[in-house]
Design a protein around this motif. Sequence first.
Motif, PDB file in Angstrom:
ATOM      1  N   THR A 116       0.818  -1.222   0.000  1.00 44.55           N
ATOM      2  CA  THR A 116       0.000   0.000   0.000  1.00 44.55           C
ATOM      3  C   THR A 116       0.845   1.262   0.000  1.00 44.55           C
ATOM      4  OG1 THR A 116      -0.189   0.159   2.419  1.00 44.55           O
ATOM      5  CG2 THR A 116      -1.853  -1.178   1.257  1.00 44.55           C
ATOM      6  N   ARG A 117       2.115   1.137   0.231  1.00 43.42           N
ATOM      7  CA  ARG A 117       3.000   2.308   0.257  1.00 43.42           C
ATOM      8  C   ARG A 117       3.283   2.863  -1.131  1.00 43.42           C
ATOM      9  NH1 ARG A 117       6.923   1.322   5.293  1.00 43.42           N
ATOM     10  NH2 ARG A 117       5.448   0.124   6.533  1.00 43.42           N
ATOM     11  N   GLU A 118       2.964   2.076  -2.156  1.00 43.09           N
ATOM     12  CA  GLU A 118       3.170   2.488  -3.542  1.00 43.09           C
ATOM     13  C   GLU A 118       1.944   2.111  -4.342  1.00 43.09           C
ATOM     14  OE1 GLU A 118       6.454   1.467  -6.294  1.00 43.09           O
ATOM     15  OE2 GLU A 118       7.652   1.542  -4.475  1.00 43.09           O
ATOM     16  N   PRO A 119       1.420   3.013  -5.158  1.00 41.73           N
ATOM     17  CA  PRO A 119       0.247   2.650  -5.959  1.00 41.73           C
ATOM     18  C   PRO A 119       0.637   1.725  -7.115  1.00 41.73           C
ATOM     19  CG  PRO A 119       0.988   4.856  -6.516  1.00 41.73           C
ATOM     20  CD  PRO A 119       1.850   4.388  -5.368  1.00 41.73           C
ATOM     21  N   GLY A 120      -0.352   1.052  -7.656  1.00 39.34           N
ATOM     22  CA  GLY A 120      -0.130   0.296  -8.886  1.00 39.34           C
ATOM     23  C   GLY A 120      -0.060  -1.208  -8.744  1.00 39.34           C
ATOM     24  N   TRP A 121       0.016  -1.714  -7.527  1.00 42.57           N
ATOM     25  CA  TRP A 121       0.035  -3.159  -7.370  1.00 42.57           C
ATOM     26  C   TRP A 121      -1.351  -3.707  -7.669  1.00 42.57           C
ATOM     27  CZ3 TRP A 121       4.597  -5.269  -7.170  1.00 42.57           C
ATOM     28  CH2 TRP A 121       5.659  -4.563  -6.618  1.00 42.57           C
ATOM     29  N   GLU A 122      -1.407  -4.758  -8.479  1.00 42.45           N
ATOM     30  CA  GLU A 122      -2.689  -5.354  -8.836  1.00 42.45           C
ATOM     31  C   GLU A 122      -2.932  -6.685  -8.148  1.00 42.45           C
ATOM     32  OE1 GLU A 122      -3.023  -5.536 -13.074  1.00 42.45           O
ATOM     33  OE2 GLU A 122      -2.855  -3.359 -13.280  1.00 42.45           O
ATOM     34  N   ARG A 123      -1.878  -7.402  -7.817  1.00 42.00           N
ATOM     35  CA  ARG A 123      -2.064  -8.718  -7.204  1.00 42.00           C
ATOM     36  C   ARG A 123      -0.812  -9.119  -6.434  1.00 42.00           C
ATOM     37  NH1 ARG A 123      -3.170  -9.299 -12.670  1.00 42.00           N
ATOM     38  NH2 ARG A 123      -1.201  -9.204 -13.724  1.00 42.00           N
ATOM     39  N   ALA A 124      -1.036 -10.098  -5.554  1.00 43.21           N
ATOM     40  CA  ALA A 124       0.086 -10.612  -4.763  1.00 43.21           C
ATOM     41  C   ALA A 124      -0.097 -12.106  -4.548  1.00 43.21           C
ATOM     42  CB  ALA A 124       0.155  -9.905  -3.415  1.00 43.21           C
ATOM     43  N   PHE A 125       0.995 -12.826  -4.638  1.00 44.66           N
ATOM     44  CA  PHE A 125       1.014 -14.225  -4.231  1.00 44.66           C
ATOM     45  C   PHE A 125       1.284 -14.250  -2.739  1.00 44.66           C
ATOM     46  CE2 PHE A 125       2.463 -14.868  -8.663  1.00 44.66           C
ATOM     47  CZ  PHE A 125       1.578 -15.862  -9.048  1.00 44.66           C
ATOM     48  N   ILE A 126       0.557 -15.049  -2.006  1.00 44.52           N
ATOM     49  CA  ILE A 126       0.855 -15.282  -0.596  1.00 44.52           C
ATOM     50  C   ILE A 126       1.565 -16.627  -0.555  1.00 44.52           C
ATOM     51  CG2 ILE A 126      -0.064 -15.610   1.727  1.00 44.52           C
ATOM     52  CD1 ILE A 126      -0.511 -12.756   0.626  1.00 44.52           C
ATOM     53  N   VAL A 127       2.803 -16.618  -0.097  1.00 46.43           N
ATOM     54  CA  VAL A 127       3.672 -17.788  -0.146  1.00 46.43           C
ATOM     55  C   VAL A 127       4.099 -18.134   1.278  1.00 46.43           C
ATOM     56  CG1 VAL A 127       5.790 -18.708  -1.147  1.00 46.43           C
ATOM     57  CG2 VAL A 127       4.569 -16.884  -2.336  1.00 46.43           C
ATOM     58  N   LEU A 128       4.035 -19.413   1.622  1.00 48.23           N
ATOM     59  CA  LEU A 128       4.497 -19.835   2.941  1.00 48.23           C
ATOM     60  C   LEU A 128       5.996 -20.115   2.885  1.00 48.23           C
ATOM     61  CD1 LEU A 128       1.575 -22.183   3.993  1.00 48.23           C
ATOM     62  CD2 LEU A 128       1.864 -19.734   4.411  1.00 48.23           C
ATOM     63  N   GLY A 129       6.713 -19.579   3.847  1.00 46.13           N
ATOM     64  CA  GLY A 129       8.169 -19.702   3.868  1.00 46.13           C
ATOM     65  C   GLY A 129       8.678 -21.093   4.158  1.00 46.13           C
ATOM     66  N   ASP A 130       7.769 -22.027   4.456  1.00 50.75           N
ATOM     67  CA  ASP A 130       8.201 -23.393   4.731  1.00 50.75           C
ATOM     68  C   ASP A 130       7.712 -24.380   3.664  1.00 50.75           C
ATOM     69  OD1 ASP A 130       5.518 -23.462   5.378  1.00 50.75           O
ATOM     70  OD2 ASP A 130       5.806 -24.304   7.384  1.00 50.75           O
ATOM     71  N   GLN A 131       7.458 -23.870   2.464  1.00 48.14           N
ATOM     72  CA  GLN A 131       7.045 -24.721   1.352  1.00 48.14           C
ATOM     73  C   GLN A 131       7.966 -24.488   0.161  1.00 48.14           C
ATOM     74  OE1 GLN A 131       2.826 -24.074   0.787  1.00 48.14           O
ATOM     75  NE2 GLN A 131       2.375 -25.654   2.280  1.00 48.14           N
TER      76      GLN A 131
END
Length: 161
Positions: A116-131
């Motif tokens: 949210t600190r920068e405009p323009g992001w449309e999507r994000a992958f949520i990734v688990l750090g243990d996979q």
Amino acid sequence: MTPAGGAVSDRGLVEKGRLRGYRRPGSTTAAIVLAGGASSRLGTAKQRVDGGGRPMLESVVAAAASWPVHTVIVVLGSGANEILEAVDLGDAVVVVNEGWDEGIASSIRVGLDVLTREPGWERAFIVLGDQPSIPDEVPEGLLEAMEYSGRPAAVPVYRYE
């Protein structure tokens, strides 16, 4: 700026690689790697467990950086300083969730707060750090599914097919 229900460390974004201008040109997709838990059932930090000759979290971050994303954000919490010393996170943006003990949702909020600190992001992958073994075709397939469906979210299905 502090996300609701979670607290970004007063260290804020930890500079590992780029901090300012961390987004690749034309980017709209980020990977948020969640690695804030205490690994209490395992008894040692999963983020530092050997996963094929290097720490598991290092493998996950390297894999995420190779996906069709424009930045990788790593959310640390418990044992953040030790993890930063032991794990090469490349050019990832690292943020510390001081409220990590509130659960995984607080780390998701902290990771999304970075976006949210920068405009323009449309999507994000949520990734688990243990996979560390997510097949390379999964992220691209998820993006394609989102484009095709027009829906705002996509979830991989491995069961019930």
